[in-house]
Each structure stands twice: as C-alpha cells, then as structure tokens.
Design a protein around this motif. Structure first.
Motif, PDB file in Angstrom:
ATOM      1  N   ALA A  62       0.829  -1.206   0.000  1.00 33.24           N
ATOM      2  CA  ALA A  62       0.000   0.000   0.000  1.00 33.24           C
ATOM      3  C   ALA A  62       0.861   1.253   0.000  1.00 33.24           C
ATOM      4  CB  ALA A  62      -0.929  -0.012   1.217  1.00 33.24           C
ATOM      5  N   ASP A  63       1.928   1.243   0.815  1.00 28.49           N
ATOM      6  CA  ASP A  63       2.814   2.409   0.854  1.00 28.49           C
ATOM      7  C   ASP A  63       3.573   2.587  -0.456  1.00 28.49           C
ATOM      8  OD1 ASP A  63       2.355   3.542   3.397  1.00 28.49           O
ATOM      9  OD2 ASP A  63       3.563   1.997   4.368  1.00 28.49           O
ATOM     10  N   LYS A  67      -2.625   3.116  -1.848  1.00 24.38           N
ATOM     11  CA  LYS A  67      -3.550   2.515  -0.887  1.00 24.38           C
ATOM     12  C   LYS A  67      -4.907   2.199  -1.504  1.00 24.38           C
ATOM     13  CE  LYS A  67      -1.369   5.066   2.951  1.00 24.38           C
ATOM     14  NZ  LYS A  67      -0.565   6.044   2.200  1.00 24.38           N
ATOM     15  N   VAL A 111      -5.807  -0.418   5.542  1.00 25.99           N
ATOM     16  CA  VAL A 111      -5.485   0.592   4.542  1.00 25.99           C
ATOM     17  C   VAL A 111      -6.476   1.752   4.614  1.00 25.99           C
ATOM     18  CG1 VAL A 111      -5.237   1.024   2.063  1.00 25.99           C
ATOM     19  CG2 VAL A 111      -4.371  -1.098   3.044  1.00 25.99           C
ATOM     20  N   SER A 114      -5.349   3.998   7.275  1.00 29.41           N
ATOM     21  CA  SER A 114      -4.197   4.768   6.842  1.00 29.41           C
ATOM     22  C   SER A 114      -4.615   5.933   5.943  1.00 29.41           C
ATOM     23  CB  SER A 114      -3.207   3.866   6.100  1.00 29.41           C
ATOM     24  OG  SER A 114      -2.073   4.595   5.692  1.00 29.41           O
ATOM     25  N   LEU A 115      -5.548   5.689   5.018  1.00 31.94           N
ATOM     26  CA  LEU A 115      -6.056   6.767   4.172  1.00 31.94           C
ATOM     27  C   LEU A 115      -6.721   7.848   5.014  1.00 31.94           C
ATOM     28  CD1 LEU A 115      -7.620   4.847   1.142  1.00 31.94           C
ATOM     29  CD2 LEU A 115      -5.850   6.602   1.004  1.00 31.94           C
ATOM     30  N   ARG A 188       4.695   7.980  -3.039  1.00 30.78           N
ATOM     31  CA  ARG A 188       4.818   6.554  -2.755  1.00 30.78           C
ATOM     32  C   ARG A 188       6.180   6.247  -2.163  1.00 30.78           C
ATOM     33  NH1 ARG A 188       1.790   4.181  -8.205  1.00 30.78           N
ATOM     34  NH2 ARG A 188      -0.254   5.046  -7.687  1.00 30.78           N
ATOM     35  N   ALA A 328       0.831   3.344   6.635  1.00 33.32           N
ATOM     36  CA  ALA A 328       0.095   2.132   6.259  1.00 33.32           C
ATOM     37  C   ALA A 328       0.758   0.899   6.865  1.00 33.32           C
ATOM     38  CB  ALA A 328       0.019   1.994   4.740  1.00 33.32           C
ATOM     39  N   SER A 332      -0.952  -1.511   9.496  1.00 34.62           N
ATOM     40  CA  SER A 332      -1.058  -2.920   9.117  1.00 34.62           C
ATOM     41  C   SER A 332      -0.450  -3.819  10.193  1.00 34.62           C
ATOM     42  CB  SER A 332      -0.376  -3.165   7.772  1.00 34.62           C
ATOM     43  OG  SER A 332      -1.109  -2.580   6.718  1.00 34.62           O
TER      44      SER A 332
END
Length: 391
Positions: A62-63, A67, A111, A114-115, A188, A328, A332
């Motif tokens: 995701a990172d 994501k 995720v 994280s968003l 990213r 993320a 996680s």
C-alpha cells in the motif's frame, strides 16, 4: 471532514459485511461436514490468522503502489472468495476459501485507516477514524444479522453466496467513487524508506504497548464470538437468526461509540476512554458468563462493543502516530497483532472452556481486559512520530 471519508467508510462497510458471516451458522456447518463446533470455529481462527500474517506485506504494498488501488483489488478478492466458499464440497475447500477471504479482508480495513489518517490531522483523527469505524460497524451489524436470517432460509451456503455477490458489487461502487475523489496522494514509498519507517515504528516505546494491547483485545473479546451461537444452543435457543442478532449487538455498540466519541473524548480524555472502555468490556464478559437469555446477551454485547471501541479506537490513534512516512505499514502491523489475537482467542477459549469451564474462562478474560485498560492509560504517551518533519 473530507468527503473522501464517505468513500472510505463504504469500503470498510463492504469488507465488514462478511467479517462475522459464518459465526451464526457454525452449528450447521459443523453438522454438514460432521465436525465439532470447536473444529468449525477454526474458520474464524484461519480467517484471522491469514488476515494477520498478510499485513506486513499488504502494508508495504500500500505504501509503495497506492492505498486505494490495493483496497479495491482486495475487495474483489474477498467477494470471489465467499462465492467460492459457497460452492465448497468439502471441509478442506471451505477452509481454503476462508484463507483467501482473510487475504482479501486484510487489504481493506487497515489501509482504510491509513487513508483516513493521511486526510485528517492528529487533533481530529479519533473522530475521523470513528466515521470510518461506523462503516465497519454497519457492515458487521448487517452481516451478522443477515447471515442468521439468510441461514434460516438458504443455509450457510446461501449466506456466503449472497454476501460474496454484494461485496463484488460494492467493490465496483467503491472503485467508481475513488476515481472521482479528490484524495490527498502522498509520495509513494521506496524500499529504503520502508526500512527506515519500520525502524522508526519500533524505536517508539508506544509500539510495544499498542501492539501488545491489541493482541490481548483480539484474544479476549473477538475470540469469544465463534462460541456465542453454541452458548445459545446450550440455553435451548437454536434459531440462527437469534444468534446473528446477539452477535450484531457488538457492532451496534460500535456505532454508539462512533456517535458519542466526539462528546466523550473532550470530557474524559484518551486515558478515560481506555480505562472506561476496558472496564465496560470486562463487566459484560462477566455478564455473558452468567448465561442470561438471548435478549440480555444482546444488551451485553451492545455495551461490550461500545466499551471495546472506546479503548480500541484510542489505540488506533496511537498506532497512526508511530510513523508518518510508513503509516500504512504501522497500521497494518497494528492489524497484524490484533488478528493474531483473534487467531489465538478461539483456541484459548476452546481450551479454557473444555478444561476449566465456561464461567472461569470468561471471568479470567474479564480480569485481563480491565487490567489492560489501566496499563495502557498509564504507559501510553501521545508523542509525534520521529519522521513527522519529513511528511
């Protein structure tokens, strides 16, 4: 709050529809495949274990690759896994489908957190995460209650087929929503940055406490759920719909949390949320141990869910501040330890119930939860991540 939070909430709703889908129908699954309830409860354990072990990989992906994209792919996988499970001709095939479902679910909720954390600053983050949780709680309510109702009419296969189809359709809606959303897109992350992020995460003393606490939560609270239908069967209540309603009570309590967090947090603070929430969970575990009739158990599960998310939501905020560059990954790992607790939980409850009995086992879990709230309030400290300046 950013409009994109509504799309994130839809994603968590879609994934959560099937999180507890098999719990109300486990007695029928056990009967069809001629296995014990304890063996059938392994579905919950394997789902949680797969969800857990895939987290470090999914967090890094995701990172590195985005994501939102990863979340949508995992929603599709989750839907097809449930459809595959509905077609199972053996216990092994159904078991394998739960592994795939665990992978799919593993890429959605952490995720999503994280968003949410990317979109909202630390001062408003617990309330924003509460909105994300509202989607998950609504999915849990509908998933658990609908599973019991569908199970009474279409059996456990119908439960998986219907919910699997709904998740696939939801993934399409979420993909369309993300395409038009004005999301903040942080750069990213590279592998070198990920390694640095993991060092930052584990250099923070809050990491050990956060991750240990959510492991205990998963074990003591979520580990109980596969046995609730069996407890009701012992009381003579064999309706799958009733089992679904009782289990859904936990998610109703979670919704109460999302509606009250903005009021309670300024009044009692994070420490008060953790102590009060853990104590409320412990009291309700004691109540369930006494074996009340299903309506009272539903009420207990509502209060248990409310208390659980008071402490769990607080821990999520601490986890979101372990690293800014690898958020993320940090969340996680939070999910990894939480679901490892859910993996151990059914096994521990099964062993305890078999050897010590239901009441002593639940009383022990209650004592552990109350102590957990006190320890977290004493040891956790709100500090910005060491890499915050780089964000």
């Amino acid at each position: 709050m950013p409009p994109a939070l509504n799309i994130i909430a839809l994603a968590t709703f879609s994934a959560s529809l099937s999180a507890r889908a098999l719990d109300p129908v486990l007695p029928h699954v056990a009967e069809e495949f001629s296995v014990s309830i304890a063996t059938a409860a392994s579905f919950a354990a394997v789902f949680a274990f797969t969800f857990a072990i895939i987290q470090p990989v999914l967090g890094a992906l995701a990172d590195m690759f985005g994501k939102a994209r990863l979340m949508i792919v995992c929603l599709v996988l989750l839907g097809f896994a449930h459809i595959l499970g509905s077609l199972s001709t053996s216990f092994g095939m159904l078991f394998a489908s739960r592994i795939l479902a665990g992978i799919g679910a593993g890429g959605v909720f952490p995720v999503a957190l994280s968003l949410t954390s990317d979109l909202v600053g630390p001062d408003k983050r617990q309330v924003a995460i509460g909105r994300t949780l509202a989607g998950a709680m609504a999915g849990n309510i509908l998933g658990a209650s609908a599973a019991g109702l569908i199970g009474d009419f279409l059996g456990w296969r119908g439960v998986l087929a219907v919910l699997g189809g709904l998740v696939v359709l939801s993934s399409v809606a979420v993909a369309a929503g993300f395409r038009g959303a004005a999301l903040t897109r942080p750069p990213r992350t590279s592998l070198a940055q990920l390694r640095k992020g993991y060092r930052t995460i584990f250099s923070n003393p809050n990491a050990r406490i956060c991750y240990g606490a959510v492991f205990i939560e998963g074990c003591c609270v979520l580990g109980l759920f596969p046995f609730i239908a069996a407890f009701l069967f012992e009381l003579g209540e064999t309706s799958l719909s009733v089992a679904g309603i009782v289990i859904a009570g936990f998610a109703v309590g979670g919704l109460f949390y999302t509606m009250t967090v903005s009021r309670f947090l300024p009044r009692i603070g994070v420490n008060g949320m953790m102590i009060g929430g853990a104590t409320l969970v412990g009291v309700q575990l004691i109540a369930v141990a006494m074996g009340p009739e299903w309506r009272l158990q539903t009420l207990s599960l509502i209060f248990m869910g409310w208390g659980f998310y008071m402490i769990h939501g607080s821990l999520q905020v601490f986890a979101s501040e372990l690293s800014a560059e690898a958020r993320a990954s940090a969340l996680s790992l939070h999910a990894f330890f939480f679901f490892m607790g859910q993996t151990v939980g059914p096994i521990a409850y099964g062993f305890g119930i078999q050897h010590a009995g239901k009441v002593p086992t639940l009383l022990g879990a209650a004592a552990v939860m109350i102590a957990l709230g006190l320890v977290c309030a004493r040891l956790l400290r709100q500090t910005p991540p060491a890499d915050a300046a780089a964000k």
